[in-house]
Write an enzyme that holds these catalytic residues in place. Structure first.
Site, mmCIF file in Angstrom:
data_model
loop_
_atom_site.group_PDB
_atom_site.id
_atom_site.type_symbol
_atom_site.label_atom_id
_atom_site.label_comp_id
_atom_site.label_asym_id
_atom_site.label_seq_id
_atom_site.Cartn_x
_atom_site.Cartn_y
_atom_site.Cartn_z
ATOM 1 N N HIS A 1 2.871 3.291 -9.064
ATOM 2 C CA HIS A 1 2.648 1.862 -9.333
ATOM 3 C C HIS A 1 3.874 1.248 -10.028
ATOM 4 C CE1 HIS A 1 -1.343 2.262 -7.873
ATOM 5 N NE2 HIS A 1 -1.836 2.909 -8.908
ATOM 6 N N ASP B 1 0.838 -1.205 0.000
ATOM 7 C CA ASP B 1 0.000 0.000 0.000
ATOM 8 C C ASP B 1 0.871 1.253 0.000
ATOM 9 O OD1 ASP B 1 -2.280 1.521 0.077
ATOM 10 O OD2 ASP B 1 -2.672 1.213 2.212
ATOM 11 N N LEU C 1 10.829 -20.848 -4.362
ATOM 12 C CA LEU C 1 9.904 -19.897 -3.731
ATOM 13 C C LEU C 1 8.541 -20.040 -4.387
ATOM 14 C CD1 LEU C 1 9.366 -17.340 -1.876
ATOM 15 C CD2 LEU C 1 9.851 -15.985 -3.911
HETATM 16 C C1 FPP Z 1 -1.681 0.331 -3.367
HETATM 17 O O1 FPP Z 1 -1.308 1.638 -3.577
HETATM 18 C C2 FPP Z 1 -1.241 -0.548 -4.413
HETATM 19 C C3 FPP Z 1 -2.049 -1.062 -5.392
HETATM 20 C C4 FPP Z 1 -3.457 -0.708 -5.542
HETATM 21 C C5 FPP Z 1 -1.572 -1.991 -6.405
HETATM 22 C C6 FPP Z 1 -0.290 -2.691 -6.161
HETATM 23 C C7 FPP Z 1 0.452 -2.704 -7.428
HETATM 24 C C8 FPP Z 1 1.779 -2.737 -7.562
HETATM 25 C C9 FPP Z 1 2.694 -2.867 -6.436
HETATM 26 C C10 FPP Z 1 2.417 -2.605 -8.903
HETATM 27 C C11 FPP Z 1 2.096 -3.653 -9.849
HETATM 28 C C12 FPP Z 1 2.409 -5.010 -9.381
HETATM 29 C C13 FPP Z 1 2.681 -6.024 -10.199
HETATM 30 C C14 FPP Z 1 2.828 -7.418 -9.661
HETATM 31 C C15 FPP Z 1 2.837 -5.802 -11.632
HETATM 32 P P1 FPP Z 1 -2.428 2.751 -3.628
HETATM 33 O O2 FPP Z 1 -2.605 3.137 -5.056
HETATM 34 O O3 FPP Z 1 -3.665 2.276 -2.951
HETATM 35 O O4 FPP Z 1 -1.729 3.879 -2.820
HETATM 36 P P2 FPP Z 1 -2.409 5.031 -1.928
HETATM 37 O O5 FPP Z 1 -3.178 4.344 -0.834
HETATM 38 O O6 FPP Z 1 -1.237 5.792 -1.431
HETATM 39 O O7 FPP Z 1 -3.289 5.824 -2.859
#
Ligand code: FPP
Length: 250
Positions: A45, A28, A139
């Protein structure tokens, strides 16, 4: 107790003596990381995908057998169409560019969640990644995509009810163990440790059944900044916990 990243850099990243068998991570903070830099959310992201790579390496170094990451929740479909497109685009790119390398490093890939919601191309890539890496043992990496625990539990309940109605399962056979076999995590041990980054302290519909006895570690670090030292700090916090599984200490 939240771990402060300022402490995290003091912890070395040598392999932990008694590592958890299964670590699950709620990644997150990508959006906040980008906002703090006046960058579009997609930049967060993208950097988050780099942190995923670092984390897989750290998990292998720490001799973790099972790693599960929450990459896309069923609720994430409600984000603006542009951001959904960015996230699915990153996923497509990740699958095309990283899987071969992960596979040759002994990583077995699995995906849980409602993959039918992704386009056919991504669905094919997911199936190929699972098939190509099925023989790997170093893994076990599970990526939760379009995943929601309540929907998973409901689907398992329906599956079990159908099995009973079809006479394949007796009502007296309905145990926690049989129920587990209807979940998408069948064959995967329950997580011992769940890490969430960004300072938020909740599970957000992630592995609700499987998390029954997991230790929870919340880190005040935004996911794109997460590295091997934060991982080691979470393992150190885990090592300091007394796990009783509901029993009294001896
Ligand atoms: C949370 O940050 C993260 C996500 C919604 C998506 C997680 C995605 C990745 C780590 C990148 C892609 C992964 C792969 C495996 C290709 P948020 O957008 O909710 O952040 P915020 O709460 O600060 O707005």
């Amino acid at each position: 107790m939240p771990l402060i990243p300022a402490e995290a850099h003091l912890i070395n990243t040598e392999p932990c003596a008694a590592p958890p068998r299964h670590v699950a991570i709620i990644m997150d903070g990508n959006g906040r990381w980008a906002a703090a830099r006046h960058l579009p959310r997609v930049a967060g992201h993208r950097e988050g995908a780099r942190a995923v790579r670092r984390t897989i390496e750290a998990a292998m170094r720490q001799k973790i057998d099972w790693l599960t990451i929450y990459a896309f929740s069923s609720e994430n479909w409600r984000r603006p169409a542009g951001e959904v497109l960015d996230l699915t685009g990153l996923l497509r790119q990740y699958l095309r560019t990283e899987i071969a390398e992960l596979g040759s490093n002994g990583v077995r890939m699995r995906f849980i969640g409602d993959r039918d919601r992704f386009d056919e191309g991504i669905q094919k890539d997911l199936a190929k990644a699972e098939a190509d890496t099925a023989g790997n043992k170093r893994l076990n990496l599970t990526v939760a995509l379009s995943y929601g625990a309540r929907a998973e539990i409901l689907a398992a309940a329906r599956g079990m009810a159908d099995a009973v109605a079809a006479g394949k399962l007796a009502r007296s056979d309905l145990t926690e163990e049989t129920f587990g076999r209807f979940l998408s995590t069948d064959g995967i041990p329950d997580p011992d440790l769940i890490i969430r980054t960004s300072g938020e302290q909740r599970l957000s519909n992630f592995l609700l059944w499987q998390a029954a006895y997991a230790e929870l570690v919340f880190l005040d670090v935004l996911w794109p900044d997460f590295d091997a030292q934060h991982f080691a700090a979470a393992l150190a916090a885990f090592a300091g916990r007394e796990r009783r599984f509901g029993a009294r200490p001896a």
